[in-house]
Design a protein around this motif. Sequence first.
Motif, short mmCIF file in Angstrom:
data_model
loop_
_atom_site.label_atom_id
_atom_site.label_comp_id
_atom_site.label_asym_id
_atom_site.label_seq_id
_atom_site.Cartn_x
_atom_site.Cartn_y
_atom_site.Cartn_z
N MET A 1 0.85 -1.23 0.49
CA MET A 1 -0.13 0.35 -0.04
C MET A 1 0.75 0.92 0.05
O MET A 1 1.91 1.54 0.91
CB MET A 1 -0.97 -0.25 0.92
CG MET A 1 -1.78 1.20 1.32
SD MET A 1 -3.50 1.19 2.31
CE MET A 1 -1.40 0.89 4.15
N VAL A 2 0.60 1.68 -1.03
CA VAL A 2 1.18 3.34 -1.30
C VAL A 2 0.42 4.43 -1.15
O VAL A 2 -0.03 4.75 -1.78
CB VAL A 2 2.24 3.04 -2.27
CG1 VAL A 2 2.88 4.73 -2.49
CG2 VAL A 2 3.40 2.31 -2.91
N ILE A 3 1.52 5.16 -0.02
CA ILE A 3 0.45 7.28 -0.02
C ILE A 3 1.25 7.63 -0.56
O ILE A 3 2.29 8.00 0.03
CB ILE A 3 0.07 6.58 1.42
CG1 ILE A 3 -0.73 5.78 2.21
CG2 ILE A 3 0.09 8.36 1.69
CD1 ILE A 3 -0.71 6.22 3.42
N ALA A 4 0.78 8.78 -0.97
CA ALA A 4 1.37 9.61 -1.78
C ALA A 4 0.79 10.95 -1.90
O ALA A 4 -0.69 11.09 -1.85
CB ALA A 4 1.37 9.77 -3.49
N ILE A 5 1.47 12.60 -1.46
CA ILE A 5 0.69 13.58 -1.61
C ILE A 5 1.27 14.29 -2.65
O ILE A 5 2.77 13.99 -3.00
CB ILE A 5 1.95 14.39 -0.40
CG1 ILE A 5 1.04 15.32 -0.19
CG2 ILE A 5 3.34 14.62 0.28
CD1 ILE A 5 1.08 15.94 1.65
N GLY A 6 0.40 14.81 -3.81
CA GLY A 6 0.74 15.30 -4.40
C GLY A 6 0.59 17.03 -4.31
O GLY A 6 -0.65 17.59 -4.03
N LEU A 7 2.01 17.96 -4.96
CA LEU A 7 1.60 19.86 -4.98
C LEU A 7 1.49 19.26 -6.80
O LEU A 7 2.82 19.22 -7.46
CB LEU A 7 2.79 20.65 -4.28
CG LEU A 7 2.82 19.92 -2.55
CD1 LEU A 7 2.69 18.62 -2.34
CD2 LEU A 7 4.13 20.95 -2.14
N GLU A 8 0.99 20.62 -6.81
CA GLU A 8 0.24 21.05 -7.80
C GLU A 8 0.42 22.74 -8.13
O GLU A 8 -0.15 23.50 -7.42
CB GLU A 8 -0.75 20.53 -8.65
CG GLU A 8 -1.40 21.34 -9.56
CD GLU A 8 -0.79 21.27 -10.68
OE1 GLU A 8 0.41 21.22 -11.20
OE2 GLU A 8 -1.16 23.05 -11.75
N GLY A 9 1.00 23.07 -8.35
CA GLY A 9 0.53 25.05 -9.13
C GLY A 9 1.44 24.97 -10.57
O GLY A 9 2.48 26.41 -10.13
N SER A 10 1.26 24.86 -11.34
CA SER A 10 1.83 25.33 -12.69
C SER A 10 1.21 26.23 -13.08
O SER A 10 1.99 27.14 -14.43
CB SER A 10 1.69 23.86 -13.83
OG SER A 10 0.65 23.43 -14.45
N ALA A 11 -0.19 26.70 -12.73
CA ALA A 11 -0.58 27.79 -13.52
C ALA A 11 -1.08 28.98 -11.86
O ALA A 11 -1.08 29.15 -11.24
CB ALA A 11 -1.98 26.94 -14.44
#
Length: 335
Positions: A1-11
């Motif tokens: 089981m993999v838990i990931a946090i993702g950060l987006e801010g391209s625009a």
Amino acid sequence: MVIAIGLEGSANKVGVGIIRDGEVLANCRQTYISPPGEGFLPRETAQHHREKIIGLVREALTVSGISPDKIDVVCYTKGPGMGAPLIMVALVARIIAQIWNKPIIGVNHCIGHIEMGRLITKCNDPTVLYVSGGNTQIIAYSQNRYRIFGETIDIAIGNCLDRFARVLKLSNDPSPGYNIEKMAEKGKKFLHLPYTVKGMDVSFSGILSNIEKQAPHLISSKQYTPEDLCYSLQETIFAMLVEITERAMSHCGSQEVLIVGGVGCNVRLQEMMNIMCEERGAKLYATDERFCIDNGAMIAQAGIEMFQSGTTTPWDLVTCTQRYRTDEVEVTWRS
């Protein structure tokens, strides 16, 4: 089981999402909204992201019920996008990965959209129409790459819509494209505009220049209403997208279409694409604004796919690339 946090801010959207093995635990987002008639500039957008992102990280952890020690990998948008906002989000991702002592992965923004679309819709091997403020591409998977079969040769479709919204002085809240869509629903009279398909590629700058030049006179003389012009622009540019999508489907022998990206929320675009798919005996897959519009969860999902296939980003390569093409990425998680 993999838990990931993702950060987006391209625009102009900044988002933080947490995913656990395909389950979206949190998908928090804030949008920088500029004044009517104006676009968003890199400096002001980056300042907005800087003010919001730490709060979004805290919110995502709270909503998901996940503590930092349970997170396996930190993912961030490497590109493509606007330089200053990208750098701001990458900096925060690098800092929290070091504080939490976690590996980090730089994700291609376009592939984030594709992998989120595949996750939510459960489609198998679609021809992908990727339409957003900064990108317009027809994509299909082949031999460990997402291959670009056609694209815009000048401005993206979202940029075309946004710039026409400025001509009409439409609000940027919640987005100029959404407000054009709502106005187009009331349009009745069609204005013929240049239809520019060049092989598998499309061009929107000439269409935009044409309607920008005509709009003041047509509206003031009451020959056409603003709603008519929104309707005419949408119908023309969406028809162009349907044409090149169908041609790519024919070439690839595909029976699935997946629409991703912010413009993919447009109901009229989905209706037109669905008509084409039904005529071919194919199936259309699309998502709503939660996952079409830029979000952190899509970066987390693509990051999980990369992480499970053995990919991480070395610390000296935790950088941003404003022009990071979809087909540059080796897709190690699909066979």
